[in-house]
Design a protein around this motif. Sequence first.
Motif, mmCIF file in Angstrom:
data_model
loop_
_atom_site.group_PDB
_atom_site.id
_atom_site.type_symbol
_atom_site.label_atom_id
_atom_site.label_comp_id
_atom_site.label_asym_id
_atom_site.label_seq_id
_atom_site.Cartn_x
_atom_site.Cartn_y
_atom_site.Cartn_z
ATOM 1 N N TRP A 28 22.204 22.365 79.923
ATOM 2 C CA TRP A 28 22.302 20.956 79.551
ATOM 3 C C TRP A 28 23.741 20.457 79.670
ATOM 4 O O TRP A 28 23.992 19.357 80.174
ATOM 5 C CB TRP A 28 21.813 20.778 78.116
ATOM 6 C CG TRP A 28 22.029 19.390 77.571
ATOM 7 C CD1 TRP A 28 21.212 18.309 77.727
ATOM 8 C CD2 TRP A 28 23.147 18.935 76.800
ATOM 9 N NE1 TRP A 28 21.746 17.206 77.099
ATOM 10 C CE2 TRP A 28 22.939 17.563 76.519
ATOM 11 C CE3 TRP A 28 24.294 19.548 76.313
ATOM 12 C CZ2 TRP A 28 23.841 16.809 75.780
ATOM 13 C CZ3 TRP A 28 25.200 18.797 75.577
ATOM 14 C CH2 TRP A 28 24.968 17.446 75.317
ATOM 15 N N ARG A 87 28.116 16.860 85.155
ATOM 16 C CA ARG A 87 27.891 16.288 86.490
ATOM 17 C C ARG A 87 27.455 14.830 86.399
ATOM 18 O O ARG A 87 27.923 13.981 87.154
ATOM 19 C CB ARG A 87 26.837 17.110 87.236
ATOM 20 C CG ARG A 87 27.342 18.451 87.742
ATOM 21 C CD ARG A 87 26.343 19.076 88.704
ATOM 22 N NE ARG A 87 25.118 19.449 88.010
ATOM 23 C CZ ARG A 87 24.917 20.649 87.475
ATOM 24 N NH1 ARG A 87 25.855 21.573 87.543
ATOM 25 N NH2 ARG A 87 23.776 20.930 86.879
ATOM 26 N N THR A 88 26.562 14.535 85.470
ATOM 27 C CA THR A 88 26.027 13.183 85.356
ATOM 28 C C THR A 88 27.108 12.169 85.008
ATOM 29 O O THR A 88 27.181 11.077 85.569
ATOM 30 C CB THR A 88 24.924 13.127 84.285
ATOM 31 O OG1 THR A 88 23.867 14.012 84.655
ATOM 32 C CG2 THR A 88 24.379 11.715 84.139
ATOM 33 N N LYS A 89 27.954 12.510 84.078
ATOM 34 C CA LYS A 89 28.971 11.571 83.604
ATOM 35 C C LYS A 89 30.280 11.657 84.373
ATOM 36 O O LYS A 89 31.243 10.976 84.048
ATOM 37 C CB LYS A 89 29.226 11.801 82.116
ATOM 38 C CG LYS A 89 27.995 11.533 81.260
ATOM 39 C CD LYS A 89 28.318 11.600 79.780
ATOM 40 C CE LYS A 89 27.088 11.264 78.943
ATOM 41 N NZ LYS A 89 27.388 11.247 77.494
ATOM 42 N N GLU A 90 30.302 12.531 85.375
ATOM 43 C CA GLU A 90 31.479 12.684 86.238
ATOM 44 C C GLU A 90 32.737 13.008 85.441
ATOM 45 O O GLU A 90 33.848 12.635 85.804
ATOM 46 C CB GLU A 90 31.711 11.419 87.070
ATOM 47 C CG GLU A 90 30.585 11.135 88.031
ATOM 48 C CD GLU A 90 30.919 10.012 88.997
ATOM 49 O OE1 GLU A 90 30.275 9.924 90.049
ATOM 50 O OE2 GLU A 90 31.836 9.236 88.689
ATOM 51 N N SER A 114 36.066 7.174 92.152
ATOM 52 C CA SER A 114 35.248 8.208 92.782
ATOM 53 C C SER A 114 35.457 8.270 94.292
ATOM 54 O O SER A 114 35.152 9.276 94.922
ATOM 55 C CB SER A 114 33.768 7.965 92.470
ATOM 56 O OG SER A 114 33.321 6.774 93.094
ATOM 57 N N MET A 161 27.758 2.995 85.819
ATOM 58 C CA MET A 161 29.112 3.341 86.241
ATOM 59 C C MET A 161 29.913 2.062 86.480
ATOM 60 O O MET A 161 29.467 1.162 87.173
ATOM 61 C CB MET A 161 29.067 4.178 87.522
ATOM 62 C CG MET A 161 30.439 4.650 88.008
ATOM 63 S SD MET A 161 30.341 5.544 89.589
ATOM 64 C CE MET A 161 29.398 6.971 89.123
ATOM 65 N N GLU A 199 24.779 19.861 83.248
ATOM 66 C CA GLU A 199 24.125 18.655 83.769
ATOM 67 C C GLU A 199 24.823 17.399 83.263
ATOM 68 O O GLU A 199 24.999 16.425 84.002
ATOM 69 C CB GLU A 199 22.650 18.649 83.357
ATOM 70 C CG GLU A 199 21.811 19.690 84.089
ATOM 71 C CD GLU A 199 20.377 19.716 83.591
ATOM 72 O OE1 GLU A 199 20.104 19.076 82.539
ATOM 73 O OE2 GLU A 199 19.532 20.374 84.235
ATOM 74 N N GLN A 200 25.221 17.412 81.993
ATOM 75 C CA GLN A 200 25.926 16.268 81.428
ATOM 76 C C GLN A 200 27.279 16.061 82.102
ATOM 77 O O GLN A 200 27.684 14.924 82.369
ATOM 78 C CB GLN A 200 26.130 16.472 79.918
ATOM 79 C CG GLN A 200 24.862 16.408 79.096
ATOM 80 C CD GLN A 200 24.225 15.035 79.154
ATOM 81 O OE1 GLN A 200 24.870 14.025 78.893
ATOM 82 N NE2 GLN A 200 22.947 14.992 79.515
#
Length: 474
Positions: A461, A467-470, A9, A1, A464-465
Motif C-alpha cells: 500500500w 507512486r500515486t502522489k508522486e 513532472s 494534480m 502504491e501511495q
Amino acid sequence: MSETTKEVSKLDDWAEWHSSKKSMLSYSFGSFGIELVGNAFAGLYFFFYETELLLPGILLIIANTIFALYNAVNDPLIGYAMEKPRKFWARWGKRYPWLCITLIPMYVCYFLLFAPPMGLGPLALFFWMTVMLLLADTFYSAFFVQWQGMFPEKYKTDDARRKGNVYKLILAISSVIVGTLIPPQIYEYDVVESYALMAGVILIIGSIAAVFVMYGAREDPARRAQQVEEGAVKQQPFLKSFKNGVSNKAFLAYIFLYFGNKIWDLFVLGSANYYAKWILGISADNLTIIYAAIILGIFSAVPVFTYIAKKIGFYKTAVIGGFTESVLTIPLLFIRDPITSFLFFYIVGFGNGAMWAMLSPILAEALDSLAIQTGKRDSGVYVGVYVFFGRLAIILFTFLMVFVHGITDFNAAAPTGKGQQSALAEIGILITIGLIPILGTAIFTTLFALTYDIKGEKKIWLMEQIRTKELERG
C-alpha cells in the motif's frame, strides 16, 4: 494534480544519472566522510582526555553532557531550519550547498580537539574540549541531516535502494578500514603529541572525501522545482514535526533500531582502547589487528544480509541482524588472550555488519511513511529527530563509563599491560565493552520488532501511495 505539479513532472529528473555507477559512488563518499570521523575519533577523544591529558572525571562528565545535550537538540533544529525555503533552492537545490561547505570544517574542528595548546590546565582543557566538540558537531549535523535525507529522494525503489546501499556500505566499510587501522599506527599511548599528528592525517583524508561527494550529491531540475513548490507551503511548527515523527510507528521503530546500534557502537568501539591496553595488554599499533578482524567480519556480513533482505524483506532481516549483533558480542565477556581475541573480533564484526546492511533501507521506508502521512518530504527534519535520540546514547555512554570506572577503582594513569588494573577494574572494562552493548542491542531490537509496521500489505500500500502522489520526487 495542480498545474504547477504538472509542470514540475515535465522537468528532467536525471533518473539514469542517479542510478549510474559514477553518481552512486560519488554520493556514497558522504558515507565515507561521515563514518570516517566516527571511526577515527568518536571513542578515542574520551580515552585521550581521560588517560592522556588526565582530565578529571567530573569535568569529562560535564563536557560530554554539554556536548550530548547540544548534540541531541541541534540535529532536529538544524534539520528544521534547513527545510525553510531559501532563494538558492531553485538553482542549487535544498541540500547540495550544505553538503559542499560543511564536511571539511568539521574535520578541522576534530583536528583541533586532539591538538590543544600546550600547558593548559584542567579548566582550560575542559573549555577547549567542549568548544571543539560543539563546533565539530554543528558541521557534522549540517552535513549529515542533508546527506541522509537525500537517500530516499535519490533512490526511489527497493531495487535502487539496495544498489545505492551497497555503494554506501562499500564506502562506509572503507572508512572503517581507514579510520580504525591508520590512527593506531600513528598515535602512541603516553605520547600526547602523536594524537595531533593522527588527527592531521585524518583531516587530509576526510577533506578528499568531501570533494568527491560533490558530484553525486547534485539535485536534478525536477527535484529542485519540487522543493521550491513545497517551500511555498507553510512549514509546520517544529514541535508538530517532532510529534509526527515519534507518532509514526515505522519511524519510531527505526529510532529503536538506531539507538540500539548506537549503544553497540559507542560501548564496543569506545571501550576498545581500554580493552586492548589493560585486558589484552597490547600496544596501540597492535589494536590494528583487532580492528582488521572487525572489518573482515563486517565485509563478510554485508553481502550475506543484503542477500537475505532480498529474499525475506528489510523488516525480518533487520530483526535477525539486531539479535545477531547482540549474540555475537557475548564472547567479549570471556576473551583475554590476544591471539584468541582476533578470531572472536571477526565474529563480533560479522554481527555489526548485519546492522550496517539494514539501517539505511529501514530508514528510507520510514521516511516514505512520513511523506505519505504529512504530504511532503521533510527528510532533513526527521533525520535530525532520530539523530536526537541517538545523541542521547552519548549521555548514557558518558555516565556509564565514568560510573563504572568510578565504582570499579579504575586507574586512568596505569601503564599498559595485563594486571596493571585491579581485578574489579578489569571486570568494569568487560562490562562496558560486552555486557552493556549486548543487552542494549537486544532490548532495542525487540522494541523495533514489536513496533515496525511496514511489512506485508502495508508495504504494498505504501509503495502504491508513493507512486500515486508522486512523492518520490518530494
